[in-house]
Design a protein around this motif. Structure first.
Motif, PDB file in Angstrom:
ATOM      1  N   HIS A 168       0.832  -1.204   0.000  1.00 60.64           N
ATOM      2  CA  HIS A 168       0.000   0.000   0.000  1.00 60.64           C
ATOM      3  C   HIS A 168       0.872   1.262   0.000  1.00 60.64           C
ATOM      4  N   ALA A 204       2.533   1.607  -3.457  1.00 60.80           N
ATOM      5  CA  ALA A 204       1.536   2.064  -4.433  1.00 60.80           C
ATOM      6  C   ALA A 204       1.235   3.544  -4.234  1.00 60.80           C
ATOM      7  N   TYR A 218      -0.834   5.288  -7.466  1.00 60.57           N
ATOM      8  CA  TYR A 218      -1.753   4.302  -8.021  1.00 60.57           C
ATOM      9  C   TYR A 218      -2.525   3.674  -6.870  1.00 60.57           C
ATOM     10  N   SER A 219      -3.678   3.109  -7.175  1.00 61.84           N
ATOM     11  CA  SER A 219      -4.349   2.290  -6.173  1.00 61.84           C
ATOM     12  C   SER A 219      -3.527   1.017  -6.003  1.00 61.84           C
ATOM     13  N   THR A 220      -3.656   0.387  -4.867  1.00 56.74           N
ATOM     14  CA  THR A 220      -2.877  -0.828  -4.592  1.00 56.74           C
ATOM     15  C   THR A 220      -3.175  -1.909  -5.623  1.00 56.74           C
ATOM     16  N   TYR A 221      -4.441  -2.088  -5.948  1.00 53.69           N
ATOM     17  CA  TYR A 221      -4.842  -3.119  -6.910  1.00 53.69           C
ATOM     18  C   TYR A 221      -4.224  -2.834  -8.281  1.00 53.69           C
ATOM     19  N   HIS A 222      -4.381  -1.630  -8.768  1.00 55.47           N
ATOM     20  CA  HIS A 222      -3.877  -1.279 -10.095  1.00 55.47           C
ATOM     21  C   HIS A 222      -2.352  -1.332 -10.127  1.00 55.47           C
ATOM     22  N   SER A 272      -0.356  -3.175  -8.287  1.00 52.35           N
ATOM     23  CA  SER A 272       0.096  -4.567  -8.241  1.00 52.35           C
ATOM     24  C   SER A 272       0.012  -5.217  -9.613  1.00 52.35           C
ATOM     25  N   ARG A 273      -1.044  -4.944 -10.343  1.00 53.63           N
ATOM     26  CA  ARG A 273      -1.204  -5.503 -11.692  1.00 53.63           C
ATOM     27  C   ARG A 273      -0.150  -4.962 -12.648  1.00 53.63           C
ATOM     28  N   LYS A 288       3.412  -6.348 -11.687  1.00 53.22           N
ATOM     29  CA  LYS A 288       3.566  -7.753 -12.089  1.00 53.22           C
ATOM     30  C   LYS A 288       3.772  -7.866 -13.604  1.00 53.22           C
ATOM     31  N   THR A 294       5.530  -9.991  -8.210  1.00 57.78           N
ATOM     32  CA  THR A 294       4.666  -9.090  -7.458  1.00 57.78           C
ATOM     33  C   THR A 294       5.564  -8.110  -6.699  1.00 57.78           C
ATOM     34  N   GLY A 306      -8.309  -3.376 -16.214  1.00 56.74           N
ATOM     35  CA  GLY A 306      -9.360  -2.784 -15.402  1.00 56.74           C
ATOM     36  C   GLY A 306      -9.588  -1.314 -15.694  1.00 56.74           C
TER      37      GLY A 306
END
Length: 153
Positions: free
Chosen positions: A22, A25, A30-34, A36-37, A40, A46, A130
Motif C-alpha cells: 500500500h 503504491a 496508483y491504487s494498490t490493486y492497479h 500490483s497488476r 507484475k 509481485t 481494469g
C-alpha cells in the motif's frame, strides 16, 4: 513510466524498513490493486516478491563484502527469524547464507531500476485491463452473447 520508477525508488530508499504494498503504491500514486497488476506485468514479480528478492540480493552482497552475522542481517532485512531468512536465501540462491563469505561465489544482483522493462503490448494490455471496458471474446459491447441471451429463466 515515471510513476512506476517512483515506486522502485521508494523501495530502494526503504529497503531495510518495514513497508507494505500500500505504501509503495501510494508513492507512485496508483491504487494498490492497479499498481500490483502493473508491477507484475512490467517486472514479472509481485511487489512483495520483488522487495524480498532485492533484500536477499543485497544481503548476499553484504555477506560477501562485510563481516556481519546472519541473524543481524536477517533482522535488518525484515525477516522474523534467522530460519526464515535462511530458507528464503536458499530458495533464491540454492545455498545457505552461512558458507557464502568463504565461497566468494558471485551472485546475480537484482536490478535496482529496470532499464528496459520486460513487457509486451499484450502484458501491458492485461495490466491495464481494469482501466476501461473489456468484453471477452464472443461478447458484444454493452450486452451478452447470443448464447447467453437465449438462456432466460
Amino acid at each position: 513510466m515515471q510513476r512506476f520508477f517512483k515506486s522502485i525508488d521508494f523501495i530502494e530508499q526503504h529497503l531495510y524498513d518495514k513497508i507494505s504494498v500500500h505504501e509503495v503504491a501510494a508513492a507512485s500514486h496508483y491504487s494498490t490493486y492497479h499498481f500490483s497488476r502493473i508491477f507484475k506485468a512490467l517486472v514479472g514479480d509481485t511487489p512483495k516478491e520483488y522487495l524480498r528478492k532485492r533484500r536477499l540480493t543485497v544481503a548476499a552482497k553484504r555477506l560477501l563484502g562485510e563481516d556481519i552475522g546472519i541473524l543481524e542481517l536477517a533482522l535488518e532485512c525484515q525477516f522474523d527469524s534467522q530460519e526464515a531468512f535462511t530458507r528464503a536465501f536458499k530458495g533464491l540462491f540454492n545455498i545457505t547464507p552461512a558458507p557464502v563469505p568463504q565461497t566468494k561465489r558471485s551472485f546475480q544482483i537484482a536490478v535496482q531500476r529496470p532499464v528496459q522493462p520486460a513487457y509486451t503490448a499484450l502484458s501491458a494490455k492485461r495490466a491495464f485491463h481494469g482501466a476501461g471496458n473489456y468484453y471477452p471474446p464472443g461478447h458484444e459491447a454493452g450486452g451478452h452473447s447470443a448464447a447467453i441471451r437465449q438462456r432466460r429463466f
